[in-house]
Design a protein around this motif. Structure first.
Motif, PDB file in Angstrom:
ATOM      1  N   CYS A  12       0.811  -1.224   0.000  1.00 43.32           N
ATOM      2  CA  CYS A  12       0.000   0.000   0.000  1.00 43.32           C
ATOM      3  C   CYS A  12       0.841   1.270   0.000  1.00 43.32           C
ATOM      4  O   CYS A  12       0.386   2.323  -0.461  1.00 43.32           O
ATOM      5  N   ASP A  13       2.070   1.165   0.515  1.00 38.37           N
ATOM      6  CA  ASP A  13       2.926   2.351   0.538  1.00 38.37           C
ATOM      7  C   ASP A  13       3.482   2.671  -0.841  1.00 38.37           C
ATOM      8  O   ASP A  13       3.889   3.807  -1.106  1.00 38.37           O
ATOM      9  N   GLN A  14       3.514   1.678  -1.733  1.00 35.72           N
ATOM     10  CA  GLN A  14       4.034   1.887  -3.085  1.00 35.72           C
ATOM     11  C   GLN A  14       2.872   2.198  -4.026  1.00 35.72           C
ATOM     12  O   GLN A  14       2.378   1.341  -4.751  1.00 35.72           O
ATOM     13  N   THR A  15       2.437   3.433  -3.971  1.00 37.14           N
ATOM     14  CA  THR A  15       1.261   3.861  -4.717  1.00 37.14           C
ATOM     15  C   THR A  15       1.596   5.094  -5.549  1.00 37.14           C
ATOM     16  O   THR A  15       2.269   6.014  -5.078  1.00 37.14           O
ATOM     17  N   PHE A  16       1.109   5.086  -6.780  1.00 34.18           N
ATOM     18  CA  PHE A  16       1.212   6.250  -7.648  1.00 34.18           C
ATOM     19  C   PHE A  16      -0.197   6.778  -7.919  1.00 34.18           C
ATOM     20  O   PHE A  16      -1.163   6.013  -7.953  1.00 34.18           O
ATOM     21  N   ALA A  17      -0.302   8.077  -8.097  1.00 28.23           N
ATOM     22  CA  ALA A  17      -1.574   8.688  -8.489  1.00 28.23           C
ATOM     23  C   ALA A  17      -1.350   9.467  -9.777  1.00 28.23           C
ATOM     24  O   ALA A  17      -0.317  10.140  -9.934  1.00 28.23           O
ATOM     25  N   TYR A  18      -2.307   9.349 -10.703  1.00 27.60           N
ATOM     26  CA  TYR A  18      -2.245  10.054 -11.980  1.00 27.60           C
ATOM     27  C   TYR A  18      -3.416  11.034 -12.025  1.00 27.60           C
ATOM     28  O   TYR A  18      -4.575  10.625 -11.934  1.00 27.60           O
ATOM     29  N   ILE A  19      -3.089  12.309 -12.163  1.00 27.82           N
ATOM     30  CA  ILE A  19      -4.103  13.354 -12.026  1.00 27.82           C
ATOM     31  C   ILE A  19      -4.184  14.170 -13.309  1.00 27.82           C
ATOM     32  O   ILE A  19      -3.298  14.983 -13.597  1.00 27.82           O
ATOM     33  N   PRO A  20      -5.228  13.984 -14.111  1.00 33.51           N
ATOM     34  CA  PRO A  20      -5.375  14.775 -15.326  1.00 33.51           C
ATOM     35  C   PRO A  20      -5.654  16.243 -14.998  1.00 33.51           C
ATOM     36  O   PRO A  20      -6.385  16.550 -14.053  1.00 33.51           O
ATOM     37  N   ASP A  21      -5.062  17.122 -15.765  1.00 36.20           N
ATOM     38  CA  ASP A  21      -5.332  18.558 -15.674  1.00 36.20           C
ATOM     39  C   ASP A  21      -6.019  18.950 -16.970  1.00 36.20           C
ATOM     40  O   ASP A  21      -5.367  19.201 -17.985  1.00 36.20           O
ATOM     41  N   LEU A  22      -7.346  18.980 -16.944  1.00 35.34           N
ATOM     42  CA  LEU A  22      -8.118  19.114 -18.176  1.00 35.34           C
ATOM     43  C   LEU A  22      -8.011  20.495 -18.812  1.00 35.34           C
ATOM     44  O   LEU A  22      -8.324  20.669 -19.995  1.00 35.34           O
TER      45      LEU A  22
END
Length: 427
Positions: A216-226
């Motif tokens: 769980c500590d090895q997490t990436f988040a991908y956040i679109p900037d529309l």
């Protein structure tokens, strides 16, 4: 009888049988579609939003809560909680992050959905209270569009820090990535998105979460900037973030033309949402994405997004064009089946594509359409247990035309994945 005549009669009989079977199958399809539409009812519906626990003795209540201005945007389900977001696009939003207790509003009758159920501020009202001059160490929420539940029982979101009031976009604080422990009902992590990673016009309206299995500590988040046509990537373990740019993140020059139930408008929005494939070898996944102002779909390996070094343009793959009026805002991957479910916002519909099959018109299947009630699906999420949840909110009508507060304006729908794709090309 002449042999040629006998053969001709047999051919004619065979053709009639084919035609009859074709009409029979067509009738069955129509009946299935008709039954599908009429038998599905929203789980919840609102004329206008209501909230629990608002202080009735507040001198500023009329300013803090303006019912008409509250438009729900996102929906996520975890356990007994149905989480609903209300971004601050207008004044008078008392709480941006909320929930409903499902067990208190369950019904055995599909046609007896719940109307005007009050929202409960989450985790409490004080955290959601708008403070125009917050101190750096406070965790008060400003504005949240959509949330994502991960497999570690955490709720991810981006607080835009932005008040998007008409002709007056005001940053109360810098945008932040926030993580909430759903078992403890408390925020456990926050990360401020640095100034160099966003612009004054940036809009972070969704977030995709990529957890390394069993870590769980090895997490990436991908956040679109529309609005800025980029993706912000966040590495939770190393507490780093960077941005990725590519031409495919932009809308099409002639795209974004909408005609929803006669309301015509145009939106220039770029990359809107990201959906992740099931895990592949070495823990990698494929990220699927699109701009709202486009009918094209693209993909890229998450290895590219996770790597801060330069890349070749050919790693971003154009899968194809979904077709006329097939613009999509949000979509979600069912991890068990590999089926991508997406909102067809221009035609008030829900559709699917199985990523194991070729990307063509035949394999894109419209599953549900309702021009009266399924108007502008604004979010779609999976609960991880074989169901998808959809919010419909008439947002374009709220922006460009206005809503009638005596009508049902907002609805939440739930669909069983196995029922949706049964006997379709998405199965």
């Amino acid at each position: 009888m002449n042999l040629k005549v006998i053969i001709l009669l047999n051919v004619l009989t065979f053709l009639k049988l084919i035609q009859a079977n074709h009409h029979h199958d067509h009738d069955k399809a129509n009946l299935k579609d008709h039954h599908h539409k009429k038998s599905i009812e929203p789980k919840f519906a609102w004329h206008q939003l209501l909230f629990k626990d608002l202080p009735s003795d507040s001198d500023d209540l009329e300013e803090e809560f303006i019912p008409y201005n509250n438009v729900p945007m996102g929906v996520s389900k975890w356990g007994d909680k149905l989480i609903i977001t209300v971004p601050r696009r207008k004044p008078g939003i008392p709480s941006t992050l909320n929930y409903i207790k499902l067990k208190q509003h369950s019904s055995k009758h599909e046609d007896n959905h719940n109307i005007d159920v009050p929202l409960i501020p989450y985790p409490n009202l004080d955290v959601n209270k708008l403070r125009l001059t917050p101190t750096p160490d406070t965790l008060n929420l400003v504005s949240i569009y959509r949330t994502t539940v991960d497999e570690c029982d955490r709720l991810w979101m981006v607080d835009t820090g932005l008040l998007e009031y008409t002709r007056n976009r005001t940053y109360v604080r810098s945008p932040r990535i926030l993580v909430l422990d759903l078992n403890k009902n408390e925020f456990i992590h926050q990360f401020e998105i640095a100034d160099e990673l966003h612009t004054p016009k940036s809009t972070f309206a969704s977030i995709a979460v990529d957890v390394t299995p069993n870590h769980c500590d090895q997490t990436f988040a991908y956040i679109p900037d529309l609005s800025a046509n980029q993706v912000v990537v966040y590495d939770m373990k190393n507490q780093k973030a960077w941005k990725v740019n590519h031409d495919s993140f932009h809308g099409e020059p002639d795209g974004g033309k909408f005609d929803i139930n006669g309301l015509q408008f145009q939106l220039p929005d770029g990359i809107f949402s990201i959906a992740l494939s099931p895990h592949q070898e070495a823990g990698l996944r494929t990220a699927y994405y699109h701009a709202l102002a486009s009918t094209n779909e693209y993909s890229v390996s998450t290895n590219v997004l996770k790597n801060q070094s330069k890349f070749n343009d050919n790693v971003f793959i154009r899968l194809g064009d979904k077709g006329i009026k097939q613009e999509t805002n949000c979509f979600v991957m069912d991890q068990k089946t590999g089926v991508l479910f997406y909102n067809q916002v221009n035609i008030n519909a829900l559709a699917c594509w199985n990523i194991k099959k070729p990307f063509n018109q035949k394999n894109h299947v419209q599953l549900f359409n309702d021009n009266d009630r399924y108007i502008y699906p604004s979010d779609i999420t999976s609960d991880g247990h074989g169901n998808i949840w959809v919010m419909t909110n008439k947002l374009p009508f709220f922006i460009f035309q206005g809503l009638n507060s005596t009508d049902i304006n907002f609805r939440i729908w739930s669909f069983r994945v196995s029922d949706l794709i049964s006997h379709t090309n998405c199965a």
